[in-house]
Design a protein around this motif. Structure first.
Motif, PDB file in Angstrom:
ATOM      1  N   ASN A 100       0.850  -1.188   0.000  1.00 46.88           N
ATOM      2  CA  ASN A 100       0.000   0.000   0.000  1.00 46.88           C
ATOM      3  C   ASN A 100       0.884   1.234   0.000  1.00 46.88           C
ATOM      4  OD1 ASN A 100      -2.966  -0.774   0.520  1.00 46.88           O
ATOM      5  ND2 ASN A 100      -1.812  -2.058   1.932  1.00 46.88           N
ATOM      6  N   SER A 101       0.492   2.223  -0.788  1.00 47.38           N
ATOM      7  CA  SER A 101       1.206   3.496  -0.794  1.00 47.38           C
ATOM      8  C   SER A 101       0.210   4.602  -1.097  1.00 47.38           C
ATOM      9  CB  SER A 101       2.303   3.496  -1.861  1.00 47.38           C
ATOM     10  OG  SER A 101       2.894   4.780  -1.952  1.00 47.38           O
ATOM     11  N   ASP A 102       0.475   5.785  -0.546  1.00 51.90           N
ATOM     12  CA  ASP A 102      -0.376   6.925  -0.868  1.00 51.90           C
ATOM     13  C   ASP A 102       0.151   7.687  -2.084  1.00 51.90           C
ATOM     14  OD1 ASP A 102       1.786   8.260   0.208  1.00 51.90           O
ATOM     15  OD2 ASP A 102       0.709   9.053   1.923  1.00 51.90           O
ATOM     16  N   ASN A 103       1.196   7.159  -2.723  1.00 51.96           N
ATOM     17  CA  ASN A 103       1.747   7.789  -3.919  1.00 51.96           C
ATOM     18  C   ASN A 103       1.181   7.093  -5.153  1.00 51.96           C
ATOM     19  OD1 ASN A 103       3.648   8.238  -6.184  1.00 51.96           O
ATOM     20  ND2 ASN A 103       4.637   9.535  -4.664  1.00 51.96           N
ATOM     21  N   ASP A 162       1.424   7.733  -8.290  1.00 51.77           N
ATOM     22  CA  ASP A 162       2.336   7.573  -9.429  1.00 51.77           C
ATOM     23  C   ASP A 162       3.144   6.282  -9.313  1.00 51.77           C
ATOM     24  OD1 ASP A 162       1.523   9.998 -10.570  1.00 51.77           O
ATOM     25  OD2 ASP A 162       3.030  11.129  -9.434  1.00 51.77           O
ATOM     26  N   VAL A 163       3.655   5.999  -8.122  1.00 56.71           N
ATOM     27  CA  VAL A 163       4.433   4.779  -7.908  1.00 56.71           C
ATOM     28  C   VAL A 163       3.533   3.548  -8.060  1.00 56.71           C
ATOM     29  CG1 VAL A 163       5.705   3.438  -6.171  1.00 56.71           C
ATOM     30  CG2 VAL A 163       6.207   5.863  -6.501  1.00 56.71           C
ATOM     31  N   ILE A 164       2.344   3.590  -7.482  1.00 58.69           N
ATOM     32  CA  ILE A 164       1.425   2.444  -7.569  1.00 58.69           C
ATOM     33  C   ILE A 164       1.034   2.186  -9.016  1.00 58.69           C
ATOM     34  CG2 ILE A 164      -0.890   1.625  -6.952  1.00 58.69           C
ATOM     35  CD1 ILE A 164       1.210   1.395  -4.698  1.00 58.69           C
ATOM     36  N   GLN A 165       0.672   3.232  -9.746  1.00 61.72           N
ATOM     37  CA  GLN A 165       0.301   3.044 -11.157  1.00 61.72           C
ATOM     38  C   GLN A 165       1.461   2.502 -11.970  1.00 61.72           C
ATOM     39  OE1 GLN A 165      -1.291   6.864 -12.370  1.00 61.72           O
ATOM     40  NE2 GLN A 165      -3.389   6.170 -11.991  1.00 61.72           N
ATOM     41  N   ALA A 166       2.655   3.013 -11.731  1.00 62.25           N
ATOM     42  CA  ALA A 166       3.825   2.519 -12.467  1.00 62.25           C
ATOM     43  C   ALA A 166       4.031   1.035 -12.210  1.00 62.25           C
ATOM     44  CB  ALA A 166       5.074   3.309 -12.072  1.00 62.25           C
ATOM     45  N   MET A 167       3.880   0.606 -10.968  1.00 63.48           N
ATOM     46  CA  MET A 167       4.064  -0.810 -10.645  1.00 63.48           C
ATOM     47  C   MET A 167       2.945  -1.658 -11.242  1.00 63.48           C
ATOM     48  SD  MET A 167       6.937  -0.909  -9.196  1.00 63.48           S
ATOM     49  CE  MET A 167       6.927  -2.605  -8.651  1.00 63.48           C
ATOM     50  N   SER A 180       9.682  -7.359  -7.806  1.00 65.90           N
ATOM     51  CA  SER A 180       8.333  -7.856  -7.520  1.00 65.90           C
ATOM     52  C   SER A 180       7.986  -9.071  -8.376  1.00 65.90           C
ATOM     53  CB  SER A 180       7.295  -6.748  -7.715  1.00 65.90           C
ATOM     54  OG  SER A 180       7.095  -6.448  -9.083  1.00 65.90           O
ATOM     55  N   ARG A 181       8.609  -9.184  -9.535  1.00 67.89           N
ATOM     56  CA  ARG A 181       8.351 -10.336 -10.417  1.00 67.89           C
ATOM     57  C   ARG A 181       8.890 -11.632  -9.817  1.00 67.89           C
ATOM     58  NH1 ARG A 181       4.970 -10.424 -14.267  1.00 67.89           N
ATOM     59  NH2 ARG A 181       6.337 -11.647 -15.563  1.00 67.89           N
ATOM     60  N   ASP A 182       9.851 -11.523  -8.897  1.00 67.38           N
ATOM     61  CA  ASP A 182      10.406 -12.705  -8.236  1.00 67.38           C
ATOM     62  C   ASP A 182       9.513 -13.208  -7.098  1.00 67.38           C
ATOM     63  OD1 ASP A 182      12.621 -12.670  -9.905  1.00 67.38           O
ATOM     64  OD2 ASP A 182      13.815 -11.467  -8.512  1.00 67.38           O
ATOM     65  N   LEU A 183       8.494 -12.450  -6.750  1.00 67.15           N
ATOM     66  CA  LEU A 183       7.595 -12.839  -5.665  1.00 67.15           C
ATOM     67  C   LEU A 183       6.450 -13.705  -6.199  1.00 67.15           C
ATOM     68  CD1 LEU A 183       7.363  -9.324  -3.988  1.00 67.15           C
ATOM     69  CD2 LEU A 183       8.690 -11.281  -3.157  1.00 67.15           C
ATOM     70  N   VAL A 184       5.892 -14.537  -5.340  1.00 65.04           N
ATOM     71  CA  VAL A 184       4.730 -15.345  -5.728  1.00 65.04           C
ATOM     72  C   VAL A 184       3.541 -14.427  -5.986  1.00 65.04           C
ATOM     73  CG1 VAL A 184       3.115 -17.123  -4.939  1.00 65.04           C
ATOM     74  CG2 VAL A 184       5.565 -17.354  -4.445  1.00 65.04           C
ATOM     75  N   ILE A 185       3.305 -13.508  -5.054  1.00 71.36           N
ATOM     76  CA  ILE A 185       2.234 -12.521  -5.195  1.00 71.36           C
ATOM     77  C   ILE A 185       2.791 -11.158  -4.802  1.00 71.36           C
ATOM     78  CG2 ILE A 185       0.006 -11.697  -4.312  1.00 71.36           C
ATOM     79  CD1 ILE A 185      -0.685 -14.634  -3.727  1.00 71.36           C
ATOM     80  N   ALA A 186       2.573 -10.183  -5.658  1.00 73.98           N
ATOM     81  CA  ALA A 186       2.900  -8.792  -5.346  1.00 73.98           C
ATOM     82  C   ALA A 186       1.744  -7.948  -5.855  1.00 73.98           C
ATOM     83  CB  ALA A 186       4.207  -8.369  -5.997  1.00 73.98           C
ATOM     84  N   GLN A 187       0.937  -7.495  -4.934  1.00 74.60           N
ATOM     85  CA  GLN A 187      -0.243  -6.705  -5.271  1.00 74.60           C
ATOM     86  C   GLN A 187      -0.005  -5.277  -4.805  1.00 74.60           C
ATOM     87  OE1 GLN A 187      -3.809  -8.602  -3.945  1.00 74.60           O
ATOM     88  NE2 GLN A 187      -4.967  -6.711  -3.976  1.00 74.60           N
ATOM     89  N   PHE A 188      -0.185  -4.318  -5.689  1.00 74.26           N
ATOM     90  CA  PHE A 188       0.066  -2.915  -5.387  1.00 74.26           C
ATOM     91  C   PHE A 188      -1.261  -2.175  -5.314  1.00 74.26           C
ATOM     92  CE2 PHE A 188       3.850  -4.610  -7.256  1.00 74.26           C
ATOM     93  CZ  PHE A 188       4.847  -4.106  -6.434  1.00 74.26           C
ATOM     94  N   GLU A 189      -1.488  -1.517  -4.169  1.00 71.35           N
ATOM     95  CA  GLU A 189      -2.752  -0.824  -3.949  1.00 71.35           C
ATOM     96  C   GLU A 189      -2.496   0.603  -3.474  1.00 71.35           C
ATOM     97  OE1 GLU A 189      -4.833  -3.133  -1.040  1.00 71.35           O
ATOM     98  OE2 GLU A 189      -5.196  -4.777  -2.424  1.00 71.35           O
ATOM     99  N   HIS A 190      -3.298   1.507  -3.996  1.00 71.89           N
ATOM    100  CA  HIS A 190      -3.239   2.897  -3.541  1.00 71.89           C
ATOM    101  C   HIS A 190      -4.091   3.036  -2.292  1.00 71.89           C
ATOM    102  CE1 HIS A 190      -4.645   7.141  -3.492  1.00 71.89           C
ATOM    103  NE2 HIS A 190      -3.348   7.330  -3.629  1.00 71.89           N
ATOM    104  N   CYS A 191      -3.582   3.746  -1.316  1.00 70.40           N
ATOM    105  CA  CYS A 191      -4.391   4.087  -0.144  1.00 70.40           C
ATOM    106  C   CYS A 191      -4.261   5.586   0.070  1.00 70.40           C
ATOM    107  CB  CYS A 191      -3.960   3.308   1.093  1.00 70.40           C
ATOM    108  SG  CYS A 191      -2.321   3.704   1.713  1.00 70.40           S
TER     109      CYS A 191
END
Length: 112
Positions: A25-28, A30-35, A56-67
């Motif tokens: 989770n990030s409040d930025n 731009d970073v979340i959209q880029a990811m 993040s591609r090396d992880l099983v799950i990497a979910q990016f969410e804006h907060c």
């Protein structure tokens, strides 16, 4: 730039502890959209975002969410603590000042 560096630090930390399923989770926005868009970023932090995407591609799950910033008070308190205290890392126990903020943030994020 600071948000991208924080993301890279967090991904490094998670990987060093063997975490392979993350919700970030990030409040930025731009970073979340880029990811979310494959690491595509044209700003000054482009190389860092690219590193983060590949990590993040090396992880099983990497979910990016804006907060929203209001749901991110823990991050702001950690930054404040870091400004006025010697460098440290908390692995087993968070500072007691963070606990009420963690509860508040989790309630705000889950209601979004």
């Amino acid at each position: 730039m600071a948000e991208a560096l924080a993301l890279r630090f967090g991904l490094n930390l998670a990987q060093s502890y063997g975490c392979s399923r993350l919700v970030i989770n990030s409040d930025n926005i731009d970073v979340i959209q880029a990811m979310q868009e494959g690491g595509l970023f044209a700003g000054p932090a482009a190389a860092i975002i690219d590193d983060c995407y590949h990590m993040s591609r090396d992880l099983v799950i990497a979910q990016f969410e804006h907060c929203h910033r209001e749901a991110n008070s823990v991050a702001h308190e950690v930054a404040r603590l870091a400004r006025f205290s010697p460098p440290s890392t908390w692995f087993n126990e968070a500072p007691s000042a963070l606990l009420p903020l963690m509860v508040k943030d989790s309630l705000l994020v889950s209601s979004e």
